[in-house]
Design a protein around this motif. Structure first.
Motif, PDB file in Angstrom:
ATOM      1  N   GLN A 139       0.809  -1.221   0.000  1.00 45.52           N
ATOM      2  CA  GLN A 139       0.000   0.000   0.000  1.00 45.52           C
ATOM      3  C   GLN A 139       0.842   1.271   0.000  1.00 45.52           C
ATOM      4  OE1 GLN A 139      -2.229  -1.047   3.498  1.00 45.52           O
ATOM      5  NE2 GLN A 139      -4.024  -1.683   2.320  1.00 45.52           N
ATOM      6  N   LYS A 263      -8.259  14.876   3.330  1.00 44.51           N
ATOM      7  CA  LYS A 263      -9.512  14.315   2.834  1.00 44.51           C
ATOM      8  C   LYS A 263     -10.285  15.390   2.058  1.00 44.51           C
ATOM      9  CE  LYS A 263     -13.181  11.531   4.694  1.00 44.51           C
ATOM     10  NZ  LYS A 263     -13.964  11.354   5.883  1.00 44.51           N
ATOM     11  N   LEU A 266      -8.702  16.084  -1.240  1.00 38.88           N
ATOM     12  CA  LEU A 266      -8.974  15.017  -2.207  1.00 38.88           C
ATOM     13  C   LEU A 266     -10.413  15.127  -2.718  1.00 38.88           C
ATOM     14  CD1 LEU A 266      -7.203  11.979  -0.496  1.00 38.88           C
ATOM     15  CD2 LEU A 266      -6.665  12.892  -2.744  1.00 38.88           C
ATOM     16  N   GLU A 267     -11.344  15.385  -1.783  1.00 39.07           N
ATOM     17  CA  GLU A 267     -12.762  15.442  -2.168  1.00 39.07           C
ATOM     18  C   GLU A 267     -13.050  16.611  -3.106  1.00 39.07           C
ATOM     19  OE1 GLU A 267     -14.520  13.349   1.855  1.00 39.07           O
ATOM     20  OE2 GLU A 267     -14.710  15.526   1.613  1.00 39.07           O
ATOM     21  N   TYR A 271      -6.072  18.326  -4.545  1.00 44.71           N
ATOM     22  CA  TYR A 271      -4.773  17.710  -4.276  1.00 44.71           C
ATOM     23  C   TYR A 271      -4.055  17.364  -5.576  1.00 44.71           C
ATOM     24  CZ  TYR A 271      -1.142  14.677  -2.555  1.00 44.71           C
ATOM     25  OH  TYR A 271       0.081  14.141  -2.289  1.00 44.71           O
ATOM     26  N   THR A 273      -2.367  15.197  -7.672  1.00 44.06           N
ATOM     27  CA  THR A 273      -2.163  13.742  -7.599  1.00 44.06           C
ATOM     28  C   THR A 273      -0.844  13.294  -8.210  1.00 44.06           C
ATOM     29  OG1 THR A 273      -3.685  13.711  -9.434  1.00 44.06           O
ATOM     30  CG2 THR A 273      -4.481  12.780  -7.344  1.00 44.06           C
ATOM     31  N   HIS A 280      -0.836  10.224   1.065  1.00 41.72           N
ATOM     32  CA  HIS A 280      -1.682   9.944  -0.097  1.00 41.72           C
ATOM     33  C   HIS A 280      -1.839   8.434  -0.294  1.00 41.72           C
ATOM     34  CE1 HIS A 280      -3.695  10.880  -3.825  1.00 41.72           C
ATOM     35  NE2 HIS A 280      -2.953   9.975  -4.435  1.00 41.72           N
ATOM     36  N   MET A 283      -4.138   7.001   2.311  1.00 43.59           N
ATOM     37  CA  MET A 283      -5.530   7.461   2.246  1.00 43.59           C
ATOM     38  C   MET A 283      -6.275   6.904   1.047  1.00 43.59           C
ATOM     39  SD  MET A 283      -5.730  11.156   3.905  1.00 43.59           S
ATOM     40  CE  MET A 283      -7.466  11.079   3.678  1.00 43.59           C
ATOM     41  N   THR A 284      -5.524   6.548   0.019  1.00 42.35           N
ATOM     42  CA  THR A 284      -6.215   6.047  -1.166  1.00 42.35           C
ATOM     43  C   THR A 284      -6.169   4.520  -1.252  1.00 42.35           C
ATOM     44  OG1 THR A 284      -4.178   6.478  -2.378  1.00 42.35           O
ATOM     45  CG2 THR A 284      -5.910   8.128  -2.573  1.00 42.35           C
ATOM     46  N   THR A 286      -6.709   0.474  -0.334  1.00 45.62           N
ATOM     47  CA  THR A 286      -7.834  -0.315   0.192  1.00 45.62           C
ATOM     48  C   THR A 286      -7.295  -1.592   0.825  1.00 45.62           C
ATOM     49  OG1 THR A 286      -8.073  -1.188  -2.034  1.00 45.62           O
ATOM     50  CG2 THR A 286      -9.729   0.419  -1.333  1.00 45.62           C
ATOM     51  N   LYS A 292     -11.575   1.199   2.554  1.00 45.88           N
ATOM     52  CA  LYS A 292     -10.414   2.074   2.766  1.00 45.88           C
ATOM     53  C   LYS A 292      -9.862   1.850   4.185  1.00 45.88           C
ATOM     54  CE  LYS A 292     -10.106   5.078  -0.753  1.00 45.88           C
ATOM     55  NZ  LYS A 292     -11.271   5.264  -1.567  1.00 45.88           N
TER      56      LYS A 292
END
Ligand code: HEM
Length: 519
Positions: A139, A263, A266-267, A271, A273, A280, A283-284, A286, A292
């Motif tokens: 991850q 957050k 990102l929303e 951010y 990318t 990062h 947070m992204t 899974t 998540k």
């Protein structure tokens, strides 16, 4: 009346005598049991070591508490060889091949002491589970790959070397041409800013502000974790560590806020990318269930990244800087090499520049990591449910193996004159010996942050060495002519203690240098 009193006293005395007799008999019985047990059933009786190790690991633990683990282990290994028993169920190892066997696979998991140190949630570092560790490494992995590091190099330069240069220039101006700099503190502030930027998404500005409270909270967390690893029962008495626990809570809230902030970015699509940083990635990412990572999981990982990334790297730079001060010939060669390839002071030497052009400087970094591995005395593994065959002993199952990496770095079969500082060992053909080092550990749990650490060291050091003069204080006890008989008459090096990292004891007074501009 008198007779009654005498009879009473006599009865009391004989009762006490009876009890003492009973206790002595029980002790004798216990001693006899231990002797029989250790002579007939003790599986580790063939492993050499001090006599007490058959009964207790307390003398060894005591040395760890004092931060003297390295010196103590060195003495034991000199006396008993590369495999030494240090407790009823604990063995210290210092042979390069043995260390590689243990570290090469997940078969020998981290020992239970790591889980005592963990916060509420397992993380990449504390976990003993192969699956969990592989998952976390996958991850966060992209943040530490070449692509990931390239994406943050500008940021690392900005919060690292550029803000350091700004600070030094300012202080030199204030000091009329000379700045008395504590390099231990300075490097610690610098690495805090870099890791904070990558793990929190914002710098602490510790260089500019001469420190930041979050860095103190990180240190409290390190101390709490170390104490809990050594004394697991402390978790049942939280009041003993009240102040430290409070700092840890502050750190948790601070991390929580950083996650919330990211957050939102990102929303709202704000951010960038193209920047692959540690926060990062977590947070992204899974988990295998498709969900998540929870706040707890991210907080546990981020806090550990701070613990792993700040002192390790700053302590490495501190030792390198100190070594240059007591080996002036090495220092001169490093500076000459940098000036030869990068004479323009306006040019910022990058990570790649240093790797490609500064062979001697790079070799000094590795030689320093060999001589003074910054993380020491904490690599502990379990001999597994099957046991393990080492170079000259079989270790039965479920024994704790303490990997004394500094001992391996002094293995005379591999390193001639191990006490001497000889960067040339890592030059030309010698580059192949880099993989014999354990400074970043080795094998499946090798430090994933090593390239980030090297990026910091390889950008900070050459740029400051080219741009400024550094002179030790005139009254410094460390000099090229003050020689240490215990180091084969090489110069004395800073006295240190190991608590996870190897910290110079008197950093306040001894890690000081006078900085001025070069003409
Ligand atoms: C010169 C600097 C560094 C040194 C000497 C160093 C050394 C080490 C060592 C020896 C280990 C293994 C510990 C053990 O098995 O008990 C380790 C693990 C680790 N390090 Fe580093 N480290 C450095 C910098 C960093 C940085 C900058 C980061 C990230 C920001 C980092 C992240 C980690 C992580 C996540 C682990 C756990 C890996 C695992 O268990 O799978 N380190 N490091």
């Amino acid at each position: 009346m008198l007779t009654d009193a005498l009879t009473y006293s006599f009865n009391k005395i004989s009762l006490i005598a009876n009890y003492t007799d009973l206790i002595l008999k029980l002790l004798l019985l216990y001693a006899a049991f231990l002797i029989i047990y250790y002579y007939h059933y003790d599986q580790l009786k063939y492993i050499p070591g001090p006599w007490w190790a058959r009964f207790t690991h307390l003398p060894y633990v005591f040395q760890r508490i004092l931060g003297e683990n390295d010196r103590y282990s060195s003495k034991l290994h000199k006396k008993y060889g590369s495999i030494v028993r240090v407790g009823p169920n604990e063995i210290s190892l210092s042979n390069t091949r043995d260390l590689k066997i243990i570290l090469s696979s997940y078969k020998y998991p981290k020992s239970k002491s790591y889980t005592h140190a963990e916060p509420r949630q397992s993380n990449i570092f504390t976990t003993r589970s192969e699956d969990f560790n592989r998952m976390r490494r996958r991850q966060v992995g992209p943040a530490f790959t070449k692509v990931g590091l390239d994406s943050v190099e500008d940021l690392v330069l900005q919060v690292g070397i550029k803000s350091l240069q700004k600070k030094i220039n300012l202080e030199i101006d204030k000091g009329n041409g000379c700045y008395t700099m504590n390099y231990y503190k300075t490097f610690q502030n610098l690495t805090s800013d870099v890791v904070a930027e990558l793990a929190f998404g914002r710098s602490f500005n510790a260089i500019e502000k001469d420190g930041f409270r979050v860095v103190d909270w990180v240190h409290s967390s390190i101390l709490t974790s170390s104490l809990k690893a050594i004394f697991p029962f402390l978790k049942y008495f939280p009041f003993v560590l009240r102040k430290l626990e409070k700092d840890k809570l502050n750190l948790i809230f601070y991390t929580f806020n950083a996650i919330e902030k990211r957050k939102k970015l990102l929303e709202t699509g704000q951010y960038k990318t193209d920047q692959i940083d540690i926060l990062h990635m977590y947070m992204t990412a899974t988990n295998p269930d498709g969900n998540k990572l929870s706040y707890y999981e991210i907080i546990s990982e981020i806090i550990f990244m701070l613990i792993a990334g700040i002192d390790t790297t700053s302590v490495s730079m501190t030792w390198l800087f100190h070594i240059y001060s007591v080996y002036p010939n090495v220092y001169k060669k490093v500076v000459d090499e940098i000036n030869l390839h990068f004479p323009d002071k306006n040019y910022m030497i990058t990570y790649k520049d240093a790797q490609d052009k500064l062979e001697y400087f790079v070799a000094t970094v590795y030689e320093c990591l060999r001589l003074k591995p910054p993380v020491n005395g904490v690599l502990a593994r379990d001999s597994s449910s099957e046991g393990v065959q080492l170079s000259n002993a079989y270790i039965p199952k479920n024994v704790e193996l303490l990997l004394y990496t500094e001992g391996a770095h002094r293995n005379e079969n591999l390193w001639q004159n191990p006490e001497h500082f000889i960067p040339e060992r890592f030059m030309g053909e010698g580059k192949k010996y880099i993989k014999e080092l354990f400074a970043f550990s080795s094998g499946v749990r090798i430090c994933p942050g090593r390239n980030l650490a090297l990026m910091e060291i390889f950008t900070v050091m050459p740029n400051i060495l080219r741009d400024y003069n550094f002179k030790p204080l005139p009254n410094s006890r460390y000099s090229p002519t003050n020689l240490d008989p215990s180091r084969d008459y090489e110069p004395y090096l800073l006295r240190d203690k190991t608590f996870l990292t190897r910290i110079p004891i008197n950093q306040g007074e001894e890690c000081v240098t006078m900085v001025s501009h070069k003409n």
